[in-house]
Write a protein that holds these residues in place. Structure first.
Motif, PDB file in Angstrom:
ATOM      1  N   ASP A 151       0.857  -1.189   0.000  1.00 22.20           N
ATOM      2  CA  ASP A 151       0.000   0.000   0.000  1.00 22.20           C
ATOM      3  C   ASP A 151       0.890   1.235   0.000  1.00 22.20           C
ATOM      4  N   ASP A 154       0.541   4.514   1.133  1.00 28.22           N
ATOM      5  CA  ASP A 154      -0.358   5.316   1.974  1.00 28.22           C
ATOM      6  C   ASP A 154      -0.004   6.798   1.986  1.00 28.22           C
ATOM      7  N   HIS A 198      -6.074   1.910  -4.132  1.00 27.08           N
ATOM      8  CA  HIS A 198      -6.194   1.952  -2.681  1.00 27.08           C
ATOM      9  C   HIS A 198      -7.273   2.997  -2.399  1.00 27.08           C
ATOM     10  N   HIS A 256      -8.393   1.825   1.893  1.00 31.26           N
ATOM     11  CA  HIS A 256      -7.494   2.404   2.897  1.00 31.26           C
ATOM     12  C   HIS A 256      -8.063   2.106   4.298  1.00 31.26           C
ATOM     13  N   TYR A 257      -7.210   1.740   5.226  1.00 34.01           N
ATOM     14  CA  TYR A 257      -7.596   1.328   6.589  1.00 34.01           C
ATOM     15  C   TYR A 257      -8.507   0.094   6.600  1.00 34.01           C
TER      16      TYR A 257
END
Ligand SMILES: [Zn+2]
Length: 263
Positions: free
Chosen positions: A8, A10, A95, A126-127
């Protein structure tokens, strides 16, 4: 055992702020602290390190990019990296920032597809904040694979291995995540590699056919995070592992690797 390698992305291309790094200083090795504070290097960008290591071993993984980052910059700043990844045979996945709205996911997918100059088949929210009811509907917007769930985060678990079929969508639970190893699994940085191999070997010995690993690009330069590069270096010595990117699973499914039907 197929080992699906995912990363990922981020953080934006610009990387973290000084305040952010200052409050986490002990996570970084001395040389990287120096590179951040003296050379202003983005120490959260481990993409190049991963590419070089994987390229050397002739293996490719999936990188999940966000369309909009927390500092309000977009994936556009990564466009050269995304092109380089595509040309080299890596996979770009979305993502997604919002896992509760199919329309939002589709809109982000289209933006990223433009930068990728290719279709996107793989998704991770995401998360991992995905609305479960969305998963079986993802095929309507062209998503074939999702990897937004981790069934057990406290410790490695068989439940978080393999693949599940929600209608036509293949769900790949995250079997090993770097940040879970550092926090919930309570593994010290110097033990990360050993414990990682132990966990994967255990999965394999218990008959697991597919395991999915998530290693964030921003943890590569952190204590313990470099161990991913060691895994890549050693991968062909672990002859019971076949490393693949997400979309390559389709090839193995055609050859008879099966997913558990949920819906
Ligand atoms: Zn994320």
């Amino acid at each position: 055992m197929l080992l699906i390698l995912t990363h990922d992305v981020d953080w934006s291309r610009k990387g973290p702020s000084v305040e952010h790094v200052l409050t986490r200083l002990n996570r970084f090795e001395l040389s990287h602290r120096y590179r951040f504070f003296s050379l202003r290097e983005n120490i959260y960008n481990g993409i190049q390190d991963i590419m070089e290591a994987e390229q050397r071993q002739g293996m490719k993984s999936t990188f999940f990019f966000r369309v909009l980052y927390d500092d309000n910059t977009t994936a556009e700043l990564y466009s050269d990296v995304i092109s380089e990844l595509r040309r080299g045979g890596w996979e770009i996945g979305l993502h997604a920032n919002n896992g509760t709205d199919l329309g939002d996911i589709q809109a982000e997918k289209k933006v990223l597809e433009k930068l990728y100059a290719n279709e996107i088949y793989s998704l991770r929210v995401h998360y991992l904040r995905i609305e479960p009811e969305i998963i079986p509907r993802l095929s309507t917007i062209g998503v074939k694979f999702d990897s937004s769930i981790c069934i057990s985060k406290a410790k490695p678990s068989l439940e978080s291995t393999g693949c599940l079929l929600y209608n036509e969508v293949v769900e790949l639970p995250i079997s090993v995540m770097d940040t879970y190893m550092f926090t919930y699994w309570g593994i010290k940085p110097e033990e990360v590699y050993e414990r990682l191999i132990e966990t994967l070997k255990l999965f394999n010995d218990l008959g697991v056919e597919i395991a999915t690993i998530l290693w964030h690009t921003n943890s590569i330069k952190m204590c313990g995070g470099r161990e991913y590069l060691k895994l890549v270096e050693e991968i062909w010595r672990l002859e019971w592992i076949t490393p693949i990117k997400v979309m390559d699973l389709a090839i193995y499914m055609n050859r008879g690797v099966s997913c558990k039907k949920v819906l």
